[in-house]
Design an enzyme around this catalytic site. Sequence first.
Site, PDB file in Angstrom:
ATOM      1  N   ARG A  10       5.468 -11.473  -5.765  1.00 49.06           N
ATOM      2  CA  ARG A  10       5.183 -11.551  -7.121  1.00 49.06           C
ATOM      3  C   ARG A  10       6.293 -10.651  -7.916  1.00 49.06           C
ATOM      4  O   ARG A  10       6.857 -10.780  -9.017  1.00 49.06           O
ATOM      5  CB  ARG A  10       3.678 -10.839  -7.588  1.00 49.06           C
ATOM      6  CG  ARG A  10       2.858 -12.056  -7.018  1.00 49.06           C
ATOM      7  CD  ARG A  10       2.844 -13.318  -7.784  1.00 49.06           C
ATOM      8  NE  ARG A  10       2.992 -13.188  -9.355  1.00 49.06           N
ATOM      9  CZ  ARG A  10       3.416 -14.025 -10.053  1.00 49.06           C
ATOM     10  NH1 ARG A  10       3.859 -15.237  -9.844  1.00 49.06           N
ATOM     11  NH2 ARG A  10       3.280 -13.915 -11.547  1.00 49.06           N
ATOM     12  N   ILE A  11       6.238  -9.149  -7.307  1.00 52.39           N
ATOM     13  CA  ILE A  11       7.078  -8.145  -8.030  1.00 52.39           C
ATOM     14  C   ILE A  11       8.518  -8.550  -8.059  1.00 52.39           C
ATOM     15  O   ILE A  11       9.380  -8.456  -8.904  1.00 52.39           O
ATOM     16  CB  ILE A  11       6.571  -6.783  -7.600  1.00 52.39           C
ATOM     17  CG1 ILE A  11       5.177  -6.354  -8.147  1.00 52.39           C
ATOM     18  CG2 ILE A  11       7.716  -5.672  -8.228  1.00 52.39           C
ATOM     19  CD1 ILE A  11       4.789  -6.447  -9.366  1.00 52.39           C
ATOM     20  N   ASP A  32      14.614 -12.464   1.527  1.00 50.57           N
ATOM     21  CA  ASP A  32      13.401 -12.808   1.779  1.00 50.57           C
ATOM     22  C   ASP A  32      13.327 -13.953   2.678  1.00 50.57           C
ATOM     23  O   ASP A  32      14.243 -14.625   2.980  1.00 50.57           O
ATOM     24  CB  ASP A  32      12.727 -13.431   0.378  1.00 50.57           C
ATOM     25  CG  ASP A  32      11.165 -13.466   0.651  1.00 50.57           C
ATOM     26  OD1 ASP A  32      10.577 -12.585   0.123  1.00 50.57           O
ATOM     27  OD2 ASP A  32      10.574 -14.400   1.505  1.00 50.57           O
ATOM     28  N   CYS A 149       0.883   0.127 -10.133  1.00 48.99           N
ATOM     29  CA  CYS A 149       0.355  -0.162 -11.486  1.00 48.99           C
ATOM     30  C   CYS A 149      -0.745   0.673 -11.835  1.00 48.99           C
ATOM     31  O   CYS A 149      -0.933   1.179 -12.900  1.00 48.99           O
ATOM     32  CB  CYS A 149       0.247  -1.712 -11.654  1.00 48.99           C
ATOM     33  SG  CYS A 149      -1.236  -2.576 -10.566  1.00 48.99           S
ATOM     34  N   HIS A 175      -9.445  -5.755 -11.880  1.00 51.62           N
ATOM     35  CA  HIS A 175      -8.063  -6.063 -11.408  1.00 51.62           C
ATOM     36  C   HIS A 175      -8.046  -7.501 -11.061  1.00 51.62           C
ATOM     37  O   HIS A 175      -8.812  -8.067 -10.406  1.00 51.62           O
ATOM     38  CB  HIS A 175      -7.272  -5.238 -10.369  1.00 51.62           C
ATOM     39  CG  HIS A 175      -5.920  -5.267 -10.436  1.00 51.62           C
ATOM     40  ND1 HIS A 175      -5.373  -6.440  -9.603  1.00 51.62           N
ATOM     41  CD2 HIS A 175      -5.052  -4.361 -10.314  1.00 51.62           C
ATOM     42  CE1 HIS A 175      -4.027  -6.093  -9.833  1.00 51.62           C
ATOM     43  NE2 HIS A 175      -3.812  -4.847 -10.100  1.00 51.62           N
ATOM     44  N   THR A 178      -5.195 -10.718  -6.095  1.00 49.81           N
ATOM     45  CA  THR A 178      -3.777 -10.561  -5.445  1.00 49.81           C
ATOM     46  C   THR A 178      -3.526 -11.322  -4.501  1.00 49.81           C
ATOM     47  O   THR A 178      -4.364 -11.756  -3.742  1.00 49.81           O
ATOM     48  CB  THR A 178      -3.493  -8.915  -5.295  1.00 49.81           C
ATOM     49  OG1 THR A 178      -4.097  -8.605  -4.247  1.00 49.81           O
ATOM     50  CG2 THR A 178      -3.902  -8.194  -6.559  1.00 49.81           C
ATOM     51  N   ARG A 193     -12.138  -8.222   1.007  1.00 54.09           N
ATOM     52  CA  ARG A 193     -11.138  -8.887   0.746  1.00 54.09           C
ATOM     53  C   ARG A 193     -10.926 -10.182   1.373  1.00 54.09           C
ATOM     54  O   ARG A 193     -10.131 -11.004   0.873  1.00 54.09           O
ATOM     55  CB  ARG A 193      -9.843  -7.877   1.386  1.00 54.09           C
ATOM     56  CG  ARG A 193      -9.770  -6.869   0.475  1.00 54.09           C
ATOM     57  CD  ARG A 193      -8.249  -6.200   0.886  1.00 54.09           C
ATOM     58  NE  ARG A 193      -8.035  -4.951   0.276  1.00 54.09           N
ATOM     59  CZ  ARG A 193      -7.231  -4.732  -1.000  1.00 54.09           C
ATOM     60  NH1 ARG A 193      -6.778  -5.713  -1.600  1.00 54.09           N
ATOM     61  NH2 ARG A 193      -7.119  -3.298  -1.364  1.00 54.09           N
ATOM     62  N   ASN A 310      -0.789  -5.671 -15.036  1.00 51.90           N
ATOM     63  CA  ASN A 310      -0.455  -5.197 -13.713  1.00 51.90           C
ATOM     64  C   ASN A 310       0.921  -5.569 -12.944  1.00 51.90           C
ATOM     65  O   ASN A 310       1.533  -4.649 -12.222  1.00 51.90           O
ATOM     66  CB  ASN A 310      -1.492  -5.497 -12.672  1.00 51.90           C
ATOM     67  CG  ASN A 310      -1.792  -6.717 -12.706  1.00 51.90           C
ATOM     68  OD1 ASN A 310      -2.233  -7.456 -13.645  1.00 51.90           O
ATOM     69  ND2 ASN A 310      -1.439  -7.859 -11.331  1.00 51.90           N
TER      70      ASN A 310
END
Length: 329
Positions: A10-11, A32, A149, A175, A178, A193, A310
Amino acid sequence: MRVAINGMGRIGRLLSRRLLNEGGIELVAVNDIMEPENLAYLLKYDSVYGTLPYRVGYADDHLSVGDKKIAVFRQEDPRELPWAALDIDIVLECSGRFTKGDAAAIHLSAGARKVLLSTTGSPDVPLLIYGFNQHVLNADTAIVSPGGCMTNCSTHILYLLNQIGIESVQANILHSYTSRQELVDAPHKQYRRGRAAAESIIPVEIDLAGSLERLLPALKDKIATVSTRVPVANGAMADFTVQLKTATPASEINALFFNAARQEYKGILDYTEEDLVSLDIKGDTHSCVVDGTLTSVVGRQVKLIAWFDNEYGYTSRMIDWLYYWKKFL
């Protein structure tokens, strides 16, 4: 400045999109292990930020995005990456795998001059929050953690409140879900999680308190934190309950943040009295937006609410870091 990105999650992908339009910064290469055609697809089509207005494709080991070409590598071991040959100034380490000093230094061995993590690194990596202590950077610093973040949101808020005096802090960061959660129930070492992220409100353990104590040692043993993941794809709301040393009216607390947003923290922290919801914060470049309509005080206890994107707010600080670090190269 010649930049490479390791890890296109994502980032990494959002940084790639944003760096296309940054003057003085050239995105030279990305690394990647995913199929490059899949990478091109995910770069063009984003479920949160929409479709890139450029033609995106892959051929001859390069991504083409509009009129720009970006080299693509698929190396699991960064030692094999040609950062020296590509004359890379800074590697943006976004894989989440190389967060310790010796691991991140592999990029230096491969020829990069500097490494900027996309998370809070291990204690041996300098933790520098842009807008707070970036001035500690010097020419010899080779690896920097810009925090996460939540750290970028919280640091400025607690620093300012501690000008009044803080006895204790309880922070709950509501949040968006993710990639470290599961779409359907599955095994996970942190049981919660592993529950379906889009179906429940899920409290998860975070290391935010430790990061904040590194940055604000006067608050050691005074901070407790938790993150509550909620079924939205983007956006966060930080909920601080702070016991102050001195009873302070909500109006004075709001004035503190109003003034900071227009003076020393301009562009980093913002202040609003509009009736926002999380969707309204999408694409906001600030590390936090204090919501003055939700500030309340009971005795010496303050409830303070701040919004932040975020992903977009955080990548904004990483880009700030690139421009700031440029003068040391």
